[in-house]
Scaffold this active site. Sequence first.
Site, short mmCIF file in Angstrom:
data_model
loop_
_atom_site.label_atom_id
_atom_site.label_comp_id
_atom_site.label_asym_id
_atom_site.label_seq_id
_atom_site.Cartn_x
_atom_site.Cartn_y
_atom_site.Cartn_z
N LYS A 153 0.83 -1.22 0.09
CA LYS A 153 -0.21 -0.10 -0.06
C LYS A 153 0.70 1.21 0.19
O LYS A 153 1.54 1.74 1.18
CB LYS A 153 -0.91 0.05 1.19
CG LYS A 153 -2.09 1.05 0.99
CD LYS A 153 -2.30 2.05 2.30
CE LYS A 153 -1.48 2.91 2.74
NZ LYS A 153 -1.69 4.29 1.96
N CYS A 170 13.86 10.56 6.66
CA CYS A 170 14.02 9.92 8.01
C CYS A 170 15.35 10.18 8.68
O CYS A 170 15.37 10.35 10.01
CB CYS A 170 13.55 8.42 7.95
SG CYS A 170 14.32 7.80 7.12
N GLU A 191 10.98 15.72 15.04
CA GLU A 191 11.21 15.62 13.44
C GLU A 191 10.53 17.05 12.97
O GLU A 191 9.44 16.97 12.78
CB GLU A 191 10.85 14.45 13.25
CG GLU A 191 11.58 13.85 11.86
CD GLU A 191 10.84 12.53 11.51
OE1 GLU A 191 9.94 12.07 11.55
OE2 GLU A 191 11.58 11.85 10.79
N GLU A 235 10.39 0.87 10.17
CA GLU A 235 11.41 1.84 9.61
C GLU A 235 10.51 3.10 10.10
O GLU A 235 9.90 3.71 9.38
CB GLU A 235 11.81 1.83 8.33
CG GLU A 235 12.59 0.56 8.04
CD GLU A 235 13.87 0.55 8.46
OE1 GLU A 235 14.24 1.54 8.77
OE2 GLU A 235 14.52 -0.36 8.15
P1 NAP Z 1 2.75 8.11 8.11
O1 NAP Z 1 1.73 9.13 8.23
O2 NAP Z 1 3.18 7.21 9.09
O3 NAP Z 1 2.46 7.56 6.60
C1 NAP Z 1 3.15 6.30 6.13
C2 NAP Z 1 2.35 5.23 5.61
O4 NAP Z 1 1.33 4.79 6.34
C3 NAP Z 1 1.48 5.70 4.58
O5 NAP Z 1 1.38 4.94 3.43
C4 NAP Z 1 0.25 6.12 4.94
O6 NAP Z 1 -1.05 6.21 4.19
C5 NAP Z 1 0.00 4.84 6.12
N1 NAP Z 1 -0.80 5.16 7.25
C6 NAP Z 1 -1.43 6.21 7.70
N2 NAP Z 1 -2.04 5.88 8.82
C7 NAP Z 1 -2.20 4.59 8.79
C8 NAP Z 1 -2.66 3.71 9.53
N3 NAP Z 1 -3.69 3.98 10.70
N4 NAP Z 1 -2.66 2.37 9.62
C9 NAP Z 1 -1.99 2.15 8.48
N5 NAP Z 1 -1.27 2.86 7.66
C10 NAP Z 1 -1.34 4.10 7.73
O7 NAP Z 1 4.21 8.93 7.60
P2 NAP Z 1 4.44 10.04 6.97
O8 NAP Z 1 4.33 11.34 7.60
O9 NAP Z 1 3.55 10.00 5.60
O10 NAP Z 1 5.91 9.85 6.50
C11 NAP Z 1 6.95 10.43 7.11
C12 NAP Z 1 7.51 9.54 8.32
O11 NAP Z 1 8.10 8.41 7.98
C13 NAP Z 1 8.65 10.40 9.04
O12 NAP Z 1 8.34 10.02 10.50
C14 NAP Z 1 9.88 9.72 8.38
O13 NAP Z 1 10.77 9.76 9.59
C15 NAP Z 1 9.38 8.27 8.39
N6 NAP Z 1 10.33 7.42 7.45
C16 NAP Z 1 11.08 6.71 8.12
C17 NAP Z 1 11.97 5.84 7.22
C18 NAP Z 1 12.79 4.82 7.71
O14 NAP Z 1 13.40 4.15 7.06
N7 NAP Z 1 13.21 4.61 9.25
C19 NAP Z 1 11.92 6.23 5.78
C20 NAP Z 1 11.26 7.35 5.46
C21 NAP Z 1 10.27 8.01 6.31
P3 NAP Z 1 -1.62 7.54 3.60
O15 NAP Z 1 -0.20 8.44 3.27
O16 NAP Z 1 -2.50 6.96 2.34
O17 NAP Z 1 -2.22 8.26 4.68
#
Ligand code: NAP
Length: 475
Positions: A171, A281, A378, A247
Site C-alpha cells: 500500500k 527520516c 522531527e 522503519e
Molecule cells: P505516515 O503518516 O506514518 O504514513 C506512512 C504510510 O502509512 C502511508 O502509506 C500512510 O498512508 C500509511 N498510514 C497512515 N495511517 C495509517 C494507519 N492508521 N494504518 C496503516 N497505515 C497508515 O508517515 P508520513 O508522515 O507520511 O511519512 C513520514 C514519516 O516516515 C517520518 O516520520 C519519517 O521519518 C518516516 N520515514 C522513516 C523511514 C525509515 O526508513 N526509518 C524512511 C522514510 C520515512 P496515507 O499516506 O495514504 O495516509
Amino acid sequence: MEKALVAGQWTRARSGATFDVIDPATGQKIAAVPDLGADEVNLAIAAAYRAQKPWAKVTAKDRASSLRTFYDLIVANADDLAIILTAEMGKPLQEAKTEVLYGAAYVEWFAEQAKRIDGDVIPSYQLDKRIFVVKRPVGVVGAITPWNFPSAMLARKLAPALAVGCSLVAKPAAQTPLSALALGVLAERAGLPPGVFNIVTSTDAAMVGSTLCASELVKKISFTGSTNVGRILMRQGADQIKKLSLELGGNAPFIVFDDADLEAAVEGAVAAKFRNAGQTCVSANRIYVQSGIYDTFAEKFSRRVSRLRVGNGFAEGSELGPLIDANAVKKVNAHLENALSLGARVTVGGEPNRASEQFFLPTVLVNVTSEMTIAREETFGPLAPLFSFDTEEEVIAMANDTEFGLAGYFYSRDLGRIFRVAEELETGMVGINTGQISSEMAPFGGIKQSGLGREGSKYGADDYLDIKYVCLSVG
Ligand code: NAP
C-alpha cells in the site's frame, strides 16, 4: 492510470471510486487512481496467499533471475520513473533519478542474495541425532510505504521479500501511488508471476492497515512511516503475534567537533539536512557545533545554504523542491516560530517562498536551545537549527536525549573520539565525516522508537525469513 494491481489484474475499485494525485509544485491534478475498499484488499491478500507457495518453490536461481530482469527494466526506465516521481512528490528530477536507482540497487542486491539464503548444520547433542537449520520465507507480507521516497521505500521491501520467496500486498501513500504502480508494470514485464506483487491504492490507510493486520493469511507487516502509525500497527498485529519490520521516524543529531574539517562538515550538513528539502527520516534534525567554532561554522554554513536553489523539481538547477503539502509547511513554520519566540535568530531564509508557500526557503537558525520544539520533534523540512556545546560528554548526552534512534552523524579528525562517539551514540546508523550513509549493501534501520529490523545488506533478508530447526534421528 485509474487501476491498481490486484491478483495479477489491473483493477478499478468495485465502487468506481477514485482519488486524485496532485503535483505538489503546482497544485495540479496529474492522475486519478482507484480508491479501493476492504473487499479488494482481501482479494489482493488471497491472491498473494495463492501465489506465495508456488513462488517459494521456484528455485532460488530462477527467482534471482526474475529479479535481475526486474532490476534491468527499472534501470532502463529510470528516466521515466524519475519523471513520475518528481510529478507526484516534487523532488528535483536528478534527485528523483537517484532515488529510482537507489531503489533498483536493492532489487539487484537481493537478486544476488536470493542464492545465498544458507542454512546450517550444527554439532549434535546426541550421537544418534543430526541438527539442521533451514530458512523458510515467512509467507504473505503487507508492505506500507510513505510519500517521501515513493519508489525506494517500496523497493527496499519488495526486493528482499520476493527474493526469499514471500509474496506482497503493498500500500503506497495516497499522495504518491504512481511510482509504486509503475514498479508494478515493470514487475509484470519482468515476468513475476501474477499475485506475488499486489498494489492496493486507497485513501483509507487505517482500513488497509487493519485489514492486513486482521488477516490470518498475512504473516508479516513491513512498514515505513511515522512512529505513531508504527505503534498502531504493532498493537493491531499483537493478537496474531504478527511479525513486524518498522522503519520509523528519526531526530538525527549532527555533531561538529572543533577538530573537524569545517569545509567538509558544511558540505556534509547541507547534504544531511537539505536533501529532499529535509523530508527524510535520516535528515540532520539537530546540528550541534562545538562552542569555539560555532560562529565560524554558522557563517560558512549560512553562506552555503543561501546558495541553494529552490524551485519546481522539473526546472533546471533546482536543488530543493516543494514540501509535500500545506501541513508540512505549517509544521516547519510552527518549529520556526517556536524557536524564534524562545530566542533563536534566523541567519538565512526563514519564510515560505513568495512565489508559492509550498516552497519553504532553506533556513538556518542560530542560538537554538534544547527547550525548543525543534530539539524534540522531527521537523521534516528545510530548517537547520544550530545548537552550541562545550564538551564531548555534554553533546553525547544532548544527542541521546530523544526517544528516537535512527541515524546520527559527527565530524571529527581525532581517532580516539571517533571510536568513543560512534560507540556512545544511541542510533542504528552512524555517519562519521559524511552526511550520506544509505546503501543497499548496509543495514538501514533504527533502535529505540525508530523501529525494528533492518533493510538492505546480508541482514535485510532475515526480516522475511523464519528459522526452522530440523532434528533427524539416525539411530
Ligand atoms: P505516515 O503518516 O506514518 O504514513 C506512512 C504510510 O502509512 C502511508 O502509506 C500512510 O498512508 C500509511 N498510514 C497512515 N495511517 C495509517 C494507519 N492508521 N494504518 C496503516 N497505515 C497508515 O508517515 P508520513 O508522515 O507520511 O511519512 C513520514 C514519516 O516516515 C517520518 O516520520 C519519517 O521519518 C518516516 N520515514 C522513516 C523511514 C525509515 O526508513 N526509518 C524512511 C522514510 C520515512 P496515507 O499516506 O495514504 O495516509
